[in-house]
Structures are given as C-alpha cells and as structure tokens.
Design an enzyme around this catalytic site. Structure first.
Site, PDB file in Angstrom:
ATOM      1  N   HIS A  23      13.569  25.272  19.371  1.00 62.65           N
ATOM      2  CA  HIS A  23      14.836  25.822  19.428  1.00 62.65           C
ATOM      3  C   HIS A  23      15.888  25.246  19.942  1.00 62.65           C
ATOM      4  O   HIS A  23      17.016  25.206  19.479  1.00 62.65           O
ATOM      5  CB  HIS A  23      14.738  27.242  20.192  1.00 62.65           C
ATOM      6  CG  HIS A  23      13.517  28.283  19.787  1.00 62.65           C
ATOM      7  ND1 HIS A  23      12.628  28.717  20.431  1.00 62.65           N
ATOM      8  CD2 HIS A  23      13.543  28.812  18.622  1.00 62.65           C
ATOM      9  CE1 HIS A  23      12.089  29.585  19.973  1.00 62.65           C
ATOM     10  NE2 HIS A  23      12.395  29.841  18.575  1.00 62.65           N
ATOM     11  N   LYS A  47       6.461  42.193  18.328  1.00 63.41           N
ATOM     12  CA  LYS A  47       5.770  42.751  17.064  1.00 63.41           C
ATOM     13  C   LYS A  47       5.075  43.787  17.134  1.00 63.41           C
ATOM     14  O   LYS A  47       4.109  43.892  18.222  1.00 63.41           O
ATOM     15  CB  LYS A  47       4.803  41.421  16.589  1.00 63.41           C
ATOM     16  CG  LYS A  47       5.889  40.720  16.063  1.00 63.41           C
ATOM     17  CD  LYS A  47       5.044  39.281  15.469  1.00 63.41           C
ATOM     18  CE  LYS A  47       6.227  38.030  14.896  1.00 63.41           C
ATOM     19  NZ  LYS A  47       5.707  36.947  15.206  1.00 63.41           N
ATOM     20  N   ARG A 102      10.654  24.892   9.725  1.00 66.69           N
ATOM     21  CA  ARG A 102       9.535  24.073  10.264  1.00 66.69           C
ATOM     22  C   ARG A 102       8.847  23.591   8.934  1.00 66.69           C
ATOM     23  O   ARG A 102       8.396  22.684   8.629  1.00 66.69           O
ATOM     24  CB  ARG A 102       8.807  24.594  11.182  1.00 66.69           C
ATOM     25  CG  ARG A 102       9.794  24.793  12.600  1.00 66.69           C
ATOM     26  CD  ARG A 102       9.002  25.789  13.544  1.00 66.69           C
ATOM     27  NE  ARG A 102       9.021  27.169  12.818  1.00 66.69           N
ATOM     28  CZ  ARG A 102       8.477  28.227  13.357  1.00 66.69           C
ATOM     29  NH1 ARG A 102       7.625  28.094  14.532  1.00 66.69           N
ATOM     30  NH2 ARG A 102       8.353  29.272  12.935  1.00 66.69           N
ATOM     31  N   SER A 140       6.941  30.229  19.660  1.00 64.88           N
ATOM     32  CA  SER A 140       6.913  30.776  20.992  1.00 64.88           C
ATOM     33  C   SER A 140       5.464  31.491  21.037  1.00 64.88           C
ATOM     34  O   SER A 140       4.929  31.398  22.454  1.00 64.88           O
ATOM     35  CB  SER A 140       7.905  32.121  21.083  1.00 64.88           C
ATOM     36  OG  SER A 140       9.242  31.420  20.969  1.00 64.88           O
TER      37      SER A 140
HETATM   38  N1  COA Z   1      11.180  26.014  16.451  1.00 60.61           N
HETATM   39  C1  COA Z   1      10.227  26.444  17.144  1.00 60.61           C
HETATM   40  N2  COA Z   1       9.982  27.917  16.777  1.00 60.61           N
HETATM   41  C2  COA Z   1      10.525  28.406  15.945  1.00 60.61           C
HETATM   42  C3  COA Z   1      11.812  28.002  15.316  1.00 60.61           C
HETATM   43  C4  COA Z   1      12.071  26.592  15.710  1.00 60.61           C
HETATM   44  N3  COA Z   1      12.990  25.931  14.982  1.00 60.61           N
HETATM   45  N4  COA Z   1      12.264  28.687  14.372  1.00 60.61           N
HETATM   46  C5  COA Z   1      11.425  29.960  14.558  1.00 60.61           C
HETATM   47  N5  COA Z   1      10.623  29.884  15.177  1.00 60.61           N
HETATM   48  C6  COA Z   1       9.572  30.711  15.866  1.00 60.61           C
HETATM   49  C7  COA Z   1       9.817  31.317  16.842  1.00 60.61           C
HETATM   50  O1  COA Z   1       9.248  30.984  18.114  1.00 60.61           O
HETATM   51  C8  COA Z   1       9.021  32.664  16.515  1.00 60.61           C
HETATM   52  O2  COA Z   1       7.598  32.478  17.128  1.00 60.61           O
HETATM   53  P1  COA Z   1       6.570  33.613  17.277  1.00 60.61           P
HETATM   54  O3  COA Z   1       6.588  34.325  16.169  1.00 60.61           O
HETATM   55  O4  COA Z   1       5.367  32.712  17.153  1.00 60.61           O
HETATM   56  O5  COA Z   1       6.944  34.235  18.786  1.00 60.61           O
HETATM   57  C9  COA Z   1       9.048  32.866  15.129  1.00 60.61           C
HETATM   58  O6  COA Z   1       9.472  31.806  14.668  1.00 60.61           O
HETATM   59  C10 COA Z   1      10.119  33.889  14.625  1.00 60.61           C
HETATM   60  O7  COA Z   1      11.246  33.541  15.438  1.00 60.61           O
HETATM   61  P2  COA Z   1      12.281  34.613  15.933  1.00 60.61           P
HETATM   62  O8  COA Z   1      13.160  34.083  16.970  1.00 60.61           O
HETATM   63  O9  COA Z   1      11.603  35.951  16.267  1.00 60.61           O
HETATM   64  O10 COA Z   1      13.252  34.798  14.680  1.00 60.61           O
HETATM   65  P3  COA Z   1      13.317  35.629  13.406  1.00 60.61           P
HETATM   66  O11 COA Z   1      13.387  34.715  12.140  1.00 60.61           O
HETATM   67  O12 COA Z   1      12.111  36.675  13.277  1.00 60.61           O
HETATM   68  O13 COA Z   1      14.450  36.248  13.521  1.00 60.61           O
HETATM   69  C11 COA Z   1      16.380  37.764  14.399  1.00 60.61           C
HETATM   70  C12 COA Z   1      14.831  37.127  14.646  1.00 60.61           C
HETATM   71  C13 COA Z   1      16.797  38.218  15.570  1.00 60.61           C
HETATM   72  C14 COA Z   1      17.098  36.805  13.988  1.00 60.61           C
HETATM   73  C15 COA Z   1      16.398  38.679  13.357  1.00 60.61           C
HETATM   74  O14 COA Z   1      15.265  39.648  13.586  1.00 60.61           O
HETATM   75  C16 COA Z   1      17.294  39.654  13.130  1.00 60.61           C
HETATM   76  O15 COA Z   1      18.442  39.165  12.730  1.00 60.61           O
HETATM   77  N6  COA Z   1      17.302  40.736  13.980  1.00 60.61           N
HETATM   78  C17 COA Z   1      18.568  41.825  14.217  1.00 60.61           C
HETATM   79  C18 COA Z   1      18.446  43.048  13.327  1.00 60.61           C
HETATM   80  C19 COA Z   1      18.908  42.656  11.792  1.00 60.61           C
HETATM   81  O16 COA Z   1      20.028  42.011  11.611  1.00 60.61           O
HETATM   82  N7  COA Z   1      18.351  42.792  10.786  1.00 60.61           N
HETATM   83  C20 COA Z   1      18.554  42.703   9.636  1.00 60.61           C
HETATM   84  C21 COA Z   1      18.453  41.046   9.001  1.00 60.61           C
HETATM   85  S1  COA Z   1      16.910  40.128   8.731  1.00 60.61           S
END
Ligand code: COA
Length: 170
Positions: A23, A47, A102, A140
């Site tokens: 991150h 989750k 990634r 994570s």
């Molecule tokens: N390096 C390391 N890990 C990474 C990474 C990186 N560059 N990019 C993503 N990851 C990993 C995270 O560690 C996490 O790992 P885990 O599932 O093993 O814990 C996983 O990828 C998911 O990342 P997360 O931070 O949960 O992001 P997401 O892509 O699921 O999105 C939000 C999260 C908050 C951006 C998204 O849910 C959101 O926009 N929520 C608000 C509600 C909304 O607007 N919804 C409609 C739009 S989708």
C-alpha cells in the site's frame, strides 16, 4: 467537447487492515503523479461481516505513523470515510482514484469497481499504477495470518504496524 480540468488531487482508497509495504508503495507512486493525495480508509466491516483486526481509528493512525516513518511528504493526508467512495471524492474535491494492480487476478475486480464508480460519478477518473513486483504477493490477510501464527512480518509491513501486530497477537 467537454470542458477539461487537470486532476491534481486523488484519493487512494482501501480498508488497510493493516497497511502494508504494498500500500505504501502505491501511495508514494500516486504522490509522484499528483501533488495532493488523500488516503481514504474505509469504515466498512470485514468480509462476511466479521470484525476488523484494527479499528478504523487504529488503521488511520497506523497509516499516518507508517507514512511519517517513510518521511511523509507534504501533500499526503489520511482520512477515514464511510459510505460511497464517489461521495467522499466529491466531499474532498478529488478528481481521481488511484489503485494498485498486483496481478491479473486484481484486474477483473478493479474493472468492475471502476465501471461502477464511473456510473456513479463520470467526472472522477480511475487510475491504476503497477505495484512494485517486490510486493506482488503481499496482502493484508496474509500479514494477519502470519502475525496470528507468530511469524515475523517485518519484511511485509512498516515498523509501527509490525509493533501493533505484536501487541495484538503477542
Ligand atoms: N498492495 C498490497 N495489498 C493490496 C494492494 C497493494 N497494492 N492492493 C490491494 N491489496 C489487498 C488488500 O491488502 C486487501 O487484502 P485482503 O483482502 O487480503 O485483506 C485486498 O487487496 C483488498 O483491498 P481493500 O483495501 O479491501 O480494497 P478493495 O479493492 O476491496 O476496495 C474500497 C475497498 C474501500 C475502495 C471499496 O470497497 C469501496 O470503494 N468502498 C466504499 C463503498 C463504495 O463506494 N462502493 C461502490 C464502489 S465499489
């Protein structure tokens, strides 16, 4: 032709439970491209409705401490948010969302989110940076699993996070 404005402020969103070197790499890359970066920490539950390892306040604090350790450049801010990401972008006045890719496995999921966000707010760009291959395998949940099993995670996370995990899992 539509009026074009340059994007100077982007949001790097995530749940960051906890923030990893992967991150931090994406946040720093976003800051190389745009002068203003808001790291947006989602309040959403884990989750399947499970509790997060770190509370929202703890996740925000760990990112701040980790960025400070990395010499937190001016122009980076860390904020919690709940609700829709596109509403948060509007609130802070950001013109884009930066996420790290990634592997191909990230692509389909990210495309779906980007399409949905475009429907909600076509003026906000979705921008993707290729994460450093060094951290391609980091997530994570891998960090949480290793820490819970008593493994050293210093090679995956900044020092403040490694210390917090040791306190959490003993
Ligand atoms: N390096 C390391 N890990 C990474 C990474 C990186 N560059 N990019 C993503 N990851 C990993 C995270 O560690 C996490 O790992 P885990 O599932 O093993 O814990 C996983 O990828 C998911 O990342 P997360 O931070 O949960 O992001 P997401 O892509 O699921 O999105 C939000 C999260 C908050 C951006 C998204 O849910 C959101 O926009 N929520 C608000 C509600 C909304 O607007 N919804 C409609 C739009 S989708």
């Amino acid at each position: 032709m539509n009026e074009q404005t340059h994007v100077t402020h982007v949001v790097v969103p995530g749940t960051f439970d906890p923030v990893t070197f992967g991150h931090i790499d994406v946040i720093m890359r976003a800051h190389r491209l745009f002068p203003l970066v808001t790291v947006a920490v989602a309040a959403s539950p884990g989750k399947n409705g499970t509790a997060r390892t770190f509370s929202l306040d703890e996740r925000v604090e760990l990112i701040r401490a980790s960025l400070e350790e990395a010499g937190m450049p001016d122009g980076i801010d860390v904020q919690p948010f709940s609700g829709l990401l596109m509403d948060f972008c509007r609130e802070v006045g950001a013109g884009g969302v930066v996420k790290g890719l990634r592997a191909m496995t990230d692509f389909e999921y990210e495309l779906q989110q980007a399409d949905l966000n475009y429907r909600l707010s076509p003026g906000v760009e979705s921008i993707f940076v290729m994460g450093s291959p060094e951290f391609g395998y980091v997530s994570s949940s891998i960090v949480r699993e290793l820490a819970a099993l008593g493994s050293d995670v210093d090679f995956l996370v900044p020092k403040p996070v490694a210390q917090a995990l040791r306190r959490r899992f003993g």
